[in-house]
Design a protein around this motif. Structure first.
Motif: not given
Length: 318
Positions: A276-284
């Motif tokens: 979850v962190r890996r997917v969200l991090r670039p956009y958050a």
């Protein structure tokens, strides 16, 4: 007919309409070609044809997956969404407020009470299903709420379920009232929700970019497919549907192995805080991701929830 791994490999990339496209690379000189699914295109190509195709596509996301793995996973397009028993699911999952739901609601309520105040916002709940508590969490700070749902049966449930919502949701609203004064001050939620909510029948893979300034997505991206790249695409689409600075809350079933709705089996991708962190991090921005442990086992094949809170950033990170 089964395909040997030595003869095929699957390449999954994001197509022009932001839907996932799966290509089966075959060593056969003249493989059969076919297209299947509503959202997932499947093409079997020779190596030369694949190279030609990739040269013509500007892809933002690509992954190579062993064919055996893809063949055994159920894609979003292959699941029987229109046969989903919405009322059974609502009664089974929300007939009472479970401790982990209570913990998530409390955290989300406190987050929105500090990060979303100051003005009314256009909000979206992606993949609403039969769950109204994300919309209730946004209610005091929302000018409008779009309930974005693909399943025809869930759409029918939502159209009746919010006008007005039933007593089943009173304990969830009470949990929000306990979480922050903003909810205790808010009057007549049962009348306000149907007045500002709009149900939109559409796929998470068709979300437009940058339209909403508040958003939720609860138990959706990991629970609509068995293919990891589709989970990633759905999660990314949720984030990119928000305007820069928009607060968001997203929740995921942790390590889900799929689930039954009556006699029908639905797919899932097993995710943890890491994915979850890996997917969200670039956009958050100001992203927090935490494990919410299960309070009781009302469903097999999972070990709690993953809750992500943050705001949409202005420019995606590499």
């Amino acid at each position: 007919m089964p395909r040997a791994m030595s003869h095929t490999v699957s390449v999954v990339f994001e197509g022009r309409n932001r839907s996932p496209v799966k290509i089966l690379l075959s060593t056969d000189p003249f493989p059969d070609t076919g297209v299947s699914g509503r959202l997932m295109g499947t093409y079997q190509l020779s190596l030369i044809a694949l190279i030609q195709l990739l040269r013509s596509v500007r892809s933002r996301s690509m992954a190579v997956i062993p064919d055996q793995k893809v063949a055994t996973a159920v894609s979003n397009a292959d699941a029987p969404w229109d046969e989903f028993d919405s009322q059974w699911y609502a009664d089974h999952n929300y007939g009472e407020i479970h401790p982990d739901d209570h913990a998530v609601i409390s955290r989300v309520g406190r987050f929105f009470a500090t990060r979303a105040i100051g003005r009314k916002r256009h909000a979206i709940d992606v993949g609403s299903g039969t769950n109204l508590y994300p919309a209730l969490a946004m209610l005091p700070v929302a000018e409008s709420i779009t309930l974005w749902e693909y399943s025809a049966s869930n759409v029918r449930w939502l159209e009746h379920g919010v006008r007005p919502y039933g007593q089943l949701w009173d304990p969830f609203w009470e949990a929000l009232r306990e979480s922050a004064p903003m909810y205790r001050r808010f009057q007549r939620p049962r009348a306000v929700l149907p007045a500002i909510a709009k149900v939109e029948k559409a796929s998470v893979f068709a979300l437009p970019e940058g339209l909403w300034d508040l958003g939720t997505m609860f138990f959706v991206a990991e629970s609509i497919t068995g293919i990891p790249t589709e989970f990633e695409l759905a999660t990314r689409n949720f984030l990119t549907s928000l305007r820069p600075g928009a607060p968001f809350a997203a929740a995921f079933i942790r390590n889900s192995r799929g689930y039954h709705v009556r006699d029908l089996r639905f797919p899932a991708v097993a995710v943890t805080e890491y994915e979850v962190r890996r997917v969200l991090r670039p956009y958050a921005d100001e992203l927090t991701v935490e494990h919410v442990a299960p309070g009781q086992a009302f469903r097999d094949g999972w070990d709690g929830m993953v809750l992500a809170l943050g705001s949409r950033n202005r420019r995606p990170r590499p």
